[in-house]
Scaffold this active site. Structure first.
Site, PDB file in Angstrom:
ATOM      1  N   LYS A 146       5.282 -18.429 -38.024  1.00 45.81           N
ATOM      2  CA  LYS A 146       6.704 -18.100 -37.858  1.00 45.81           C
ATOM      3  C   LYS A 146       7.290 -18.851 -36.670  1.00 45.81           C
ATOM      4  CE  LYS A 146       7.983 -14.181 -35.646  1.00 45.81           C
ATOM      5  NZ  LYS A 146       8.975 -14.388 -34.582  1.00 45.81           N
ATOM      6  N   ASN A 147       6.566 -18.832 -35.545  1.00 49.71           N
ATOM      7  CA  ASN A 147       7.144 -19.400 -34.321  1.00 49.71           C
ATOM      8  C   ASN A 147       7.162 -20.927 -34.304  1.00 49.71           C
ATOM      9  OD1 ASN A 147       7.640 -16.848 -33.510  1.00 49.71           O
ATOM     10  ND2 ASN A 147       6.111 -16.784 -31.869  1.00 49.71           N
ATOM     11  N   CYS A 164      16.863  -7.295 -26.724  1.00 47.04           N
ATOM     12  CA  CYS A 164      16.212  -6.953 -27.982  1.00 47.04           C
ATOM     13  C   CYS A 164      15.132  -5.948 -27.701  1.00 47.04           C
ATOM     14  CB  CYS A 164      15.682  -8.178 -28.697  1.00 47.04           C
ATOM     15  SG  CYS A 164      14.011  -8.554 -28.286  1.00 47.04           S
ATOM     16  N   ARG A 206      15.220 -10.475 -22.448  1.00 48.66           N
ATOM     17  CA  ARG A 206      15.180 -11.833 -22.982  1.00 48.66           C
ATOM     18  C   ARG A 206      16.415 -12.666 -22.638  1.00 48.66           C
ATOM     19  NH1 ARG A 206      11.892 -11.407 -28.631  1.00 48.66           N
ATOM     20  NH2 ARG A 206      11.039 -13.382 -27.997  1.00 48.66           N
ATOM     21  N   ASP A 234       2.079 -11.570 -27.821  1.00 49.17           N
ATOM     22  CA  ASP A 234       2.289 -11.113 -29.203  1.00 49.17           C
ATOM     23  C   ASP A 234       1.036 -10.471 -29.809  1.00 49.17           C
ATOM     24  OD1 ASP A 234       4.835 -12.054 -29.015  1.00 49.17           O
ATOM     25  OD2 ASP A 234       4.560 -13.781 -30.327  1.00 49.17           O
ATOM     26  N   ARG A 250       9.402  -9.251 -40.635  1.00 54.66           N
ATOM     27  CA  ARG A 250       9.924 -10.395 -39.886  1.00 54.66           C
ATOM     28  C   ARG A 250       8.815 -11.395 -39.544  1.00 54.66           C
ATOM     29  NH1 ARG A 250      12.491  -8.582 -34.690  1.00 54.66           N
ATOM     30  NH2 ARG A 250      12.071 -10.766 -34.440  1.00 54.66           N
TER      31      ARG A 250
HETATM   32  C1  UD1 Z   1       8.623 -16.885 -27.782  1.00 56.66           C
HETATM   33  C2  UD1 Z   1       8.110 -16.352 -29.088  1.00 56.66           C
HETATM   34  C3  UD1 Z   1       7.652 -14.903 -28.922  1.00 56.66           C
HETATM   35  C4  UD1 Z   1       6.645 -14.801 -27.795  1.00 56.66           C
HETATM   36  C5  UD1 Z   1       7.161 -15.447 -26.526  1.00 56.66           C
HETATM   37  C6  UD1 Z   1       6.132 -15.521 -25.417  1.00 56.66           C
HETATM   38  C7  UD1 Z   1       9.368 -17.558 -30.762  1.00 56.66           C
HETATM   39  C8  UD1 Z   1      10.400 -17.514 -31.820  1.00 56.66           C
HETATM   40  N1  UD1 Z   1       9.157 -16.414 -30.085  1.00 56.66           N
HETATM   41  O1  UD1 Z   1       9.752 -16.098 -27.403  1.00 56.66           O
HETATM   42  O2  UD1 Z   1       7.064 -14.479 -30.155  1.00 56.66           O
HETATM   43  O3  UD1 Z   1       6.396 -13.447 -27.527  1.00 56.66           O
HETATM   44  O4  UD1 Z   1       7.597 -16.805 -26.790  1.00 56.66           O
HETATM   45  O5  UD1 Z   1       5.013 -16.190 -25.834  1.00 56.66           O
HETATM   46  O6  UD1 Z   1       8.702 -18.560 -30.545  1.00 56.66           O
HETATM   47  N2  UD1 Z   1      12.900 -16.165 -19.672  1.00 56.66           N
HETATM   48  C9  UD1 Z   1      13.912 -16.127 -18.734  1.00 56.66           C
HETATM   49  N3  UD1 Z   1      15.022 -16.899 -18.960  1.00 56.66           N
HETATM   50  C10 UD1 Z   1      15.144 -17.704 -20.056  1.00 56.66           C
HETATM   51  C11 UD1 Z   1      14.091 -17.740 -21.014  1.00 56.66           C
HETATM   52  C12 UD1 Z   1      12.966 -16.945 -20.782  1.00 56.66           C
HETATM   53  O7  UD1 Z   1      13.840 -15.415 -17.739  1.00 56.66           O
HETATM   54  O8  UD1 Z   1      16.168 -18.393 -20.203  1.00 56.66           O
HETATM   55  C13 UD1 Z   1      11.676 -15.327 -19.456  1.00 56.66           C
HETATM   56  C14 UD1 Z   1      11.539 -14.213 -20.492  1.00 56.66           C
HETATM   57  O9  UD1 Z   1      12.270 -13.081 -20.148  1.00 56.66           O
HETATM   58  C15 UD1 Z   1      10.041 -13.978 -20.477  1.00 56.66           C
HETATM   59  C16 UD1 Z   1       9.472 -15.372 -20.206  1.00 56.66           C
HETATM   60  O10 UD1 Z   1      10.544 -16.133 -19.669  1.00 56.66           O
HETATM   61  O11 UD1 Z   1       9.689 -13.145 -19.412  1.00 56.66           O
HETATM   62  C17 UD1 Z   1       8.906 -16.077 -21.412  1.00 56.66           C
HETATM   63  O12 UD1 Z   1       9.793 -15.942 -22.505  1.00 56.66           O
HETATM   64  P1  UD1 Z   1       9.911 -17.087 -23.608  1.00 56.66           P
HETATM   65  O13 UD1 Z   1       8.682 -17.924 -23.598  1.00 56.66           O
HETATM   66  O14 UD1 Z   1      11.211 -17.781 -23.420  1.00 56.66           O
HETATM   67  O15 UD1 Z   1       9.970 -16.257 -24.953  1.00 56.66           O
HETATM   68  P2  UD1 Z   1      10.747 -16.627 -26.278  1.00 56.66           P
HETATM   69  O16 UD1 Z   1      10.867 -18.109 -26.401  1.00 56.66           O
HETATM   70  O17 UD1 Z   1      11.972 -15.803 -26.379  1.00 56.66           O
END
Ligand code: UD1
Length: 420
Positions: free
Chosen positions: A25-26, A119, A124, A309, A401
């Protein structure tokens, strides 16, 4: 989110057999978003049949792309893309629709989409994404709950993230492939799905080095063509099915899986006493027909650390192992929503902030549960396979999902599971 469907699981049956792991999915979601950057037709194979992928296809259609699914193949033609705008309704369907922002900015020079908002597993934020786009020359403002980004042509930039973010790394890669000059991402996320996205983009003509390492270098090109690409196997679905095998003290052979990317989960399962062997390029066998014990500590971390995850399904397993396991969740602040439901089954778990302590019990007993998020739902399915009697799990739309037909997969390896 609501759904009338419920999964009914009668626990106590040993899982034995073979499961072909679905596409990731990711990986599929950012690759579908990346199709908007290509002028030719993209054929995406091994694209899992999931509600999140359907939502991505609806976004593509709303942008003016021709998008067609046949089984696990999705064909996308973005040559006639008409809009850089994603409606609020479509944004709400899938939080990761933010991944369209970099691609649309690169392709159309403008995009408008609503804030993805909080979410189920945490707040996030998207500040890393927006700050990186600004550095690349985008002007960003908010209007009526929408984010509007514009840039006549993005330029390359040096971007460094405070912590590795999967989504922000992918979004910057998508914005950078058609930008003027070179973009360097420092402290980039190293998840295997990022390498997969880079593989797709390279097949379309992009120039990317270092994807899967902490520094990614992208040299902008004038245009991208189409390609045929096969999405990598889903390491989290694979990890979940291994946990299902382990919790029933069974045996499971996973085919179509990538054992390298499963390593952080496989090593914890080995600590519990499970035997794990990999065969050839794409098969992993787990044997749990022995006495297992609780691992001491599971700390989630960016790849190659233990994936956040996989924390909920492995926690479900640990609730049934003799001994005590401490969990430290370092990625998301609200990732223990499954705990209260596992406790309903008889699990002994205490949570204090980002730490959870699980004391293994001999017995769980079936109850009525409600999934509150995707991986939490998977933890409930895992625990239900062990629990005596019947467990009924509501809000299965969360599980849909991320898991392609979890019911048939588990039924095929001996689980007593059905939908009502
Ligand atoms: C992706 C995955 C999700 C997985 C996560 C961590 C997809 C579609 N989803 O989510 O399944 O659980 O990686 O491996 O690929 N953060 C900030 N600011 C930002 C962006 C992130 O503070 O602008 C923080 C987040 O709150 C979190 C950390 O960075 O604590 C990592 O999050 P991130 O790797 O961005 O997760 P996703 O890409 O949303």
């Amino acid at each position: 989110m609501s759904s009338g469907r419920k999964l009914l699981i009668r626990g106590g049956r040993r899982i034995e057999g073979e499961i072909a792991v679905q596409g990731a999915k990711n990986s599929a979601l950012p690759i579908l978003a990346a199709c908007t950057l290509c002028k030719g037709r993209c054929e995406i194979y091994n694209c899992p049949r999931l509600s999140d992928c359907d939502a991505a296809c609806r976004i593509l259609t709303s942008l003016g792309c021709a998008c067609k699914r046949e089984g696990n193949a999705v064909s996308v033609n973005s040559s006639a893309i008409t809009s850089g705008e994603v409606s609020e309704k479509l944004m709400r369907e899938m939080r990761s629709s933010i991944i369209f922002m970099g691609a649309l900015l690169g392709r159309c020079g403008r995009c408008r989409m609503s804030f993805p908002g909080g979410c189920e597993i945490g707040s996030r934020p998207i500040d890393f994404h927006l700050e990186a786009f600004r550095r690349m020359g985008a002007k960003i403002h908010e209007e009526h709950g929408y984010i509007v980004c514009t840039a006549a042509r993005l330029h390359g930039a040096k971007v460094s993230f405070p912590v590795p973010s999967v989504g922000a790394t992918e979004n910057v890669m998508l914005a950078a492939v058609l930008a003027e000059g070179v973009t360097e991402i420092h402290n980039a996320a190293r998840e295997p799905e990022i390498r997969d996205l880079a593989g797709f983009l390279a097949a379309c003509g992009a120039r990317i080095d270092g994807a899967g390492t902490g520094t990614v270098r992208i040299e902008g090109v004038k245009s991208l063509g189409g390609c045929a690409y096969t999405v990598m196997p889903d390491r989290i679905a694979a990890a979940t099915y291994l946990c299902c095998g382990a919790i029933t003290r069974g045996e499971i052979l996973l085919t179509h899986c990538d054992h390298g990317s499963l390593e952080p989960v496989a090593s914890v399962l080995e600590q519990t006493g499970c035997s794990i062997y990999s065969f050839g390029n794409d098969s992993v066998y787990l044997n749990a027909r022995k006495t297992l014990k609780a691992p001491d500590l599971i700390r989630t971390a960016p790849y190659p650390g233990f994936p956040t995850d996989a924390q909920p399904p492995i926690m479900a397993l640990c609730t049934t192992l003799p001994g005590t396991t401490m969990f430290a969740e370092t990625i998301f602040e609200n990732r223990y929503r499954h705990v209260s439901e596992l406790i309903r089954l008889g699990a002994k778990i205490k949570v204090e902030g980002q730490v959870a302590v699980v004391e293994g019990v001999n017995r769980l007993s079936g109850a009525e549960l409600e999934a509150g998020d995707l991986r939490g739902g998977a933890a409930m399915v895992t625990a239900a396979l062990f629990a005596e009697g019947t467990t009924k799990i509501g809000h299965t739309c969360y599980i849909d999902r991320g898991y392609e037909d979890i019911e048939s997969c588990l039924k095929s390896v001996g689980a007593d599971i059905r939908t009502v």
